[in-house]
Design a protein around this motif. Structure first.
Motif, PDB file in Angstrom:
ATOM      1  N   MET A   1       0.839  -1.195   0.000  1.00 33.29           N
ATOM      2  CA  MET A   1       0.000   0.000   0.000  1.00 33.29           C
ATOM      3  C   MET A   1       0.877   1.248   0.000  1.00 33.29           C
ATOM      4  SD  MET A   1      -3.031  -0.883   2.670  1.00 33.29           S
ATOM      5  CE  MET A   1      -1.882  -1.024   4.038  1.00 33.29           C
ATOM      6  N   ARG A   2       0.293   2.363  -0.349  1.00 29.51           N
ATOM      7  CA  ARG A   2       0.981   3.651  -0.289  1.00 29.51           C
ATOM      8  C   ARG A   2       0.505   4.378   0.965  1.00 29.51           C
ATOM      9  NH1 ARG A   2       3.327   6.785  -4.548  1.00 29.51           N
ATOM     10  NH2 ARG A   2       4.733   8.264  -3.546  1.00 29.51           N
ATOM     11  N   VAL A   3       1.451   4.709   1.849  1.00 32.65           N
ATOM     12  CA  VAL A   3       1.129   5.289   3.142  1.00 32.65           C
ATOM     13  C   VAL A   3       1.877   6.601   3.317  1.00 32.65           C
ATOM     14  CG1 VAL A   3       1.167   4.933   5.649  1.00 32.65           C
ATOM     15  CG2 VAL A   3       0.816   2.984   4.122  1.00 32.65           C
ATOM     16  N   LEU A   4       1.199   7.590   3.877  1.00 38.26           N
ATOM     17  CA  LEU A   4       1.841   8.857   4.244  1.00 38.26           C
ATOM     18  C   LEU A   4       1.878   8.947   5.765  1.00 38.26           C
ATOM     19  CD1 LEU A   4       3.010  11.669   3.542  1.00 38.26           C
ATOM     20  CD2 LEU A   4       0.653  12.535   3.608  1.00 38.26           C
ATOM     21  N   VAL A   5       3.077   9.142   6.316  1.00 37.43           N
ATOM     22  CA  VAL A   5       3.243   9.336   7.756  1.00 37.43           C
ATOM     23  C   VAL A   5       3.467  10.818   8.007  1.00 37.43           C
ATOM     24  CG1 VAL A   5       4.671   8.834   9.777  1.00 37.43           C
ATOM     25  CG2 VAL A   5       4.169   7.025   8.127  1.00 37.43           C
ATOM     26  N   VAL A   6       2.592  11.433   8.806  1.00 37.78           N
ATOM     27  CA  VAL A   6       2.685  12.863   9.113  1.00 37.78           C
ATOM     28  C   VAL A   6       2.930  13.001  10.606  1.00 37.78           C
ATOM     29  CG1 VAL A   6       1.628  15.119   8.803  1.00 37.78           C
ATOM     30  CG2 VAL A   6       0.912  13.212   7.340  1.00 37.78           C
ATOM     31  N   GLU A   7       4.160  13.373  10.949  1.00 43.21           N
ATOM     32  CA  GLU A   7       4.567  13.435  12.350  1.00 43.21           C
ATOM     33  C   GLU A   7       5.723  14.422  12.474  1.00 43.21           C
ATOM     34  OE1 GLU A   7       5.270  13.447  15.922  1.00 43.21           O
ATOM     35  OE2 GLU A   7       3.830  11.808  15.584  1.00 43.21           O
ATOM     36  N   GLN A 173       1.167   2.404 -12.220  1.00 44.62           N
ATOM     37  CA  GLN A 173       0.350   2.043 -11.061  1.00 44.62           C
ATOM     38  C   GLN A 173       1.168   1.283 -10.028  1.00 44.62           C
ATOM     39  OE1 GLN A 173      -2.705   0.119 -13.592  1.00 44.62           O
ATOM     40  NE2 GLN A 173      -4.221   1.250 -12.407  1.00 44.62           N
ATOM     41  N   LEU A 174       2.023   0.402 -10.489  1.00 45.50           N
ATOM     42  CA  LEU A 174       2.872  -0.354  -9.568  1.00 45.50           C
ATOM     43  C   LEU A 174       3.865   0.566  -8.859  1.00 45.50           C
ATOM     44  CD1 LEU A 174       3.536  -3.555 -11.703  1.00 45.50           C
ATOM     45  CD2 LEU A 174       2.091  -3.365  -9.671  1.00 45.50           C
ATOM     46  N   LEU A 175       4.400   1.526  -9.588  1.00 44.41           N
ATOM     47  CA  LEU A 175       5.306   2.498  -8.963  1.00 44.41           C
ATOM     48  C   LEU A 175       4.594   3.288  -7.876  1.00 44.41           C
ATOM     49  CD1 LEU A 175       7.434   4.059 -11.852  1.00 44.41           C
ATOM     50  CD2 LEU A 175       8.322   3.001  -9.768  1.00 44.41           C
ATOM     51  N   GLU A 176       3.361   3.684  -8.162  1.00 46.16           N
ATOM     52  CA  GLU A 176       2.608   4.500  -7.205  1.00 46.16           C
ATOM     53  C   GLU A 176       2.304   3.747  -5.926  1.00 46.16           C
ATOM     54  OE1 GLU A 176      -1.749   6.662  -6.847  1.00 46.16           O
ATOM     55  OE2 GLU A 176      -0.815   6.482  -8.817  1.00 46.16           O
ATOM     56  N   LYS A 177       2.006   2.448  -6.049  1.00 46.63           N
ATOM     57  CA  LYS A 177       1.583   1.675  -4.886  1.00 46.63           C
ATOM     58  C   LYS A 177       2.731   0.987  -4.156  1.00 46.63           C
ATOM     59  CE  LYS A 177      -2.802   2.512  -5.074  1.00 46.63           C
ATOM     60  NZ  LYS A 177      -3.444   3.314  -4.009  1.00 46.63           N
ATOM     61  N   ASN A 182      10.723   8.594  -3.417  1.00 45.43           N
ATOM     62  CA  ASN A 182      12.122   8.649  -3.827  1.00 45.43           C
ATOM     63  C   ASN A 182      12.421   7.746  -5.015  1.00 45.43           C
ATOM     64  OD1 ASN A 182      12.907  10.432  -1.686  1.00 45.43           O
ATOM     65  ND2 ASN A 182      12.736   8.707  -0.281  1.00 45.43           N
ATOM     66  N   ALA A 183      11.425   6.999  -5.477  1.00 43.98           N
ATOM     67  CA  ALA A 183      11.637   6.100  -6.603  1.00 43.98           C
ATOM     68  C   ALA A 183      11.861   6.890  -7.888  1.00 43.98           C
ATOM     69  CB  ALA A 183      10.440   5.172  -6.776  1.00 43.98           C
ATOM     70  N   ASP A 184      12.801   6.418  -8.686  1.00 42.34           N
ATOM     71  CA  ASP A 184      13.069   7.029  -9.987  1.00 42.34           C
ATOM     72  C   ASP A 184      12.328   6.228 -11.051  1.00 42.34           C
ATOM     73  OD1 ASP A 184      13.991   8.007 -12.359  1.00 42.34           O
ATOM     74  OD2 ASP A 184      16.123   7.811 -11.884  1.00 42.34           O
ATOM     75  N   PRO A 185      11.287   6.800 -11.670  1.00 38.82           N
ATOM     76  CA  PRO A 185      10.490   6.036 -12.634  1.00 38.82           C
ATOM     77  C   PRO A 185      11.246   5.664 -13.898  1.00 38.82           C
ATOM     78  CG  PRO A 185       9.866   8.354 -12.674  1.00 38.82           C
ATOM     79  CD  PRO A 185      10.808   8.178 -11.508  1.00 38.82           C
ATOM     80  N   PHE A 186      12.463   6.160 -14.061  1.00 36.24           N
ATOM     81  CA  PHE A 186      13.226   5.860 -15.265  1.00 36.24           C
ATOM     82  C   PHE A 186      14.313   4.822 -15.022  1.00 36.24           C
ATOM     83  CE2 PHE A 186      11.729  10.290 -15.574  1.00 36.24           C
ATOM     84  CZ  PHE A 186      10.898  10.151 -16.659  1.00 36.24           C
ATOM     85  N   THR A 187      14.322   4.209 -13.849  1.00 37.75           N
ATOM     86  CA  THR A 187      15.375   3.245 -13.533  1.00 37.75           C
ATOM     87  C   THR A 187      15.031   1.825 -13.956  1.00 37.75           C
ATOM     88  OG1 THR A 187      14.473   2.846 -11.329  1.00 37.75           O
ATOM     89  CG2 THR A 187      16.127   4.596 -11.535  1.00 37.75           C
ATOM     90  N   GLY A 188      13.815   1.591 -14.399  1.00 42.67           N
ATOM     91  CA  GLY A 188      13.417   0.232 -14.745  1.00 42.67           C
ATOM     92  C   GLY A 188      13.183  -0.615 -13.515  1.00 42.67           C
ATOM     93  N   ALA A 189      12.884   0.040 -12.382  1.00 42.48           N
ATOM     94  CA  ALA A 189      12.710  -0.686 -11.123  1.00 42.48           C
ATOM     95  C   ALA A 189      11.567  -1.684 -11.199  1.00 42.48           C
ATOM     96  CB  ALA A 189      12.474   0.308  -9.987  1.00 42.48           C
ATOM     97  N   VAL A 190      10.476  -1.306 -11.843  1.00 45.88           N
ATOM     98  CA  VAL A 190       9.329  -2.207 -11.941  1.00 45.88           C
ATOM     99  C   VAL A 190       9.677  -3.421 -12.789  1.00 45.88           C
ATOM    100  CG1 VAL A 190       6.971  -2.459 -12.784  1.00 45.88           C
ATOM    101  CG2 VAL A 190       7.639  -0.373 -11.588  1.00 45.88           C
ATOM    102  N   ARG A 191      10.291  -3.183 -13.928  1.00 44.88           N
ATOM    103  CA  ARG A 191      10.666  -4.298 -14.818  1.00 44.88           C
ATOM    104  C   ARG A 191      11.595  -5.274 -14.106  1.00 44.88           C
ATOM    105  NH1 ARG A 191      14.933  -5.219 -17.818  1.00 44.88           N
ATOM    106  NH2 ARG A 191      15.744  -3.105 -17.492  1.00 44.88           N
ATOM    107  N   LEU A 192      12.552  -4.740 -13.355  1.00 49.92           N
ATOM    108  CA  LEU A 192      13.497  -5.590 -12.636  1.00 49.92           C
ATOM    109  C   LEU A 192      12.791  -6.382 -11.535  1.00 49.92           C
ATOM    110  CD1 LEU A 192      16.405  -6.481 -12.192  1.00 49.92           C
ATOM    111  CD2 LEU A 192      16.720  -4.508 -10.688  1.00 49.92           C
TER     112      LEU A 192
END
Length: 218
Positions: A1-7, A173-177, A182-192
């Motif tokens: 899940m995508r979570v925001l911590v505000v503290e 969608q996978l990147l968002e969730k 800090n994820a770089d959408p151009f690194t091919g992280a999802v494909r890897l």
């Protein structure tokens, strides 16, 4: 899940974030109410863990804004105020749950997971498809009777594909969730991550590539 911590207590915020990342969630951080409102304006969070006594914009006002916007994001409010009237007041603002400091991190993680289920269309607590069983609460994956050890990101990607119930899920969608801000959408992280997931799940392959669309488990 995508979570925001505000503290605003940075050490506590960082500790909460690391604990939730250990549960395979993608976690962003904000240290004041104004930063929180800015982030929820651009990211579709499943859960916001919200300290009530925040600088710049009070946590109560952040909660009111989320409710007024009509978003599906669930709010877990944190506070040092333990009186019944304080808890009732927080829930009356529109918070979905309320946790008093100090708290146990396993309880916080369990409440976040429960709220995350409520932010999505109804789905079984244990996800099953194509011979794969994923238990979000236990952090376990099996293919048939074989246990499959996965990294946090591989687990999160698989969970999103299973929740899609056969539909294709885009890399965006996978990147968002599954990844944080800090994820770089151009690194091919999802494909890897998908490549490693396929190897670990073994044969016959169950994760399909849908050309021009994304990935799916039919």
């Amino acid at each position: 899940m995508r979570v925001l911590v505000v503290e605003d207590e940075r050490m506590l915020a960082d500790t909460i974030a690391e604990w939730l990342r250990g549960q395979a969630h993608a976690v962003d951080l904000a240290y004041d109410g104004a930063a929180a409102l800015e982030r929820v304006g651009v990211v579709d969070y499943d859960v916001v863990v919200l300290d009530r006594d925040l600088p710049v914009v009070h946590g109560d006002d952040v909660c009111r804004e989320l409710v007024a916007a009509g978003c599906a994001t669930r709010v877990l409010m944190l506070t040092a105020a333990a009186e019944v009237t304080d808890r009732v007041g927080g829930l009356a603002l529109g918070a979905d749950d309320y946790l008093v400091k100090p708290f146990a991190f396993p309880e916080l993680a369990a409440r976040v997971l429960a709220l995350g289920r409520r932010s999505r269309p109804a789905a079984p607590p244990v996800l099953r498809r194509a011979g794969i069983t994923l238990d979000p609460a236990r952090g376990e994956v099996f293919r048939g009777s074989r246990y499959v050890p996965l990294s946090r990101k591989e687990f999160a990607v698989l969970a999103e594909l299973l929740r899609a119930d056969g539909a294709a899920v885009s890399a965006e969608q996978l990147l968002e969730k599954a990844w944080d801000e800090n994820a770089d959408p151009f690194t091919g992280a999802v494909r890897l991550a998908v490549l490693k997931l396929r190897r670990k799940l073994g044969d016959p392959p169950v994760v399909e590539t849908v050309t021009g669309v994304g990935y799916r488990i039919p």
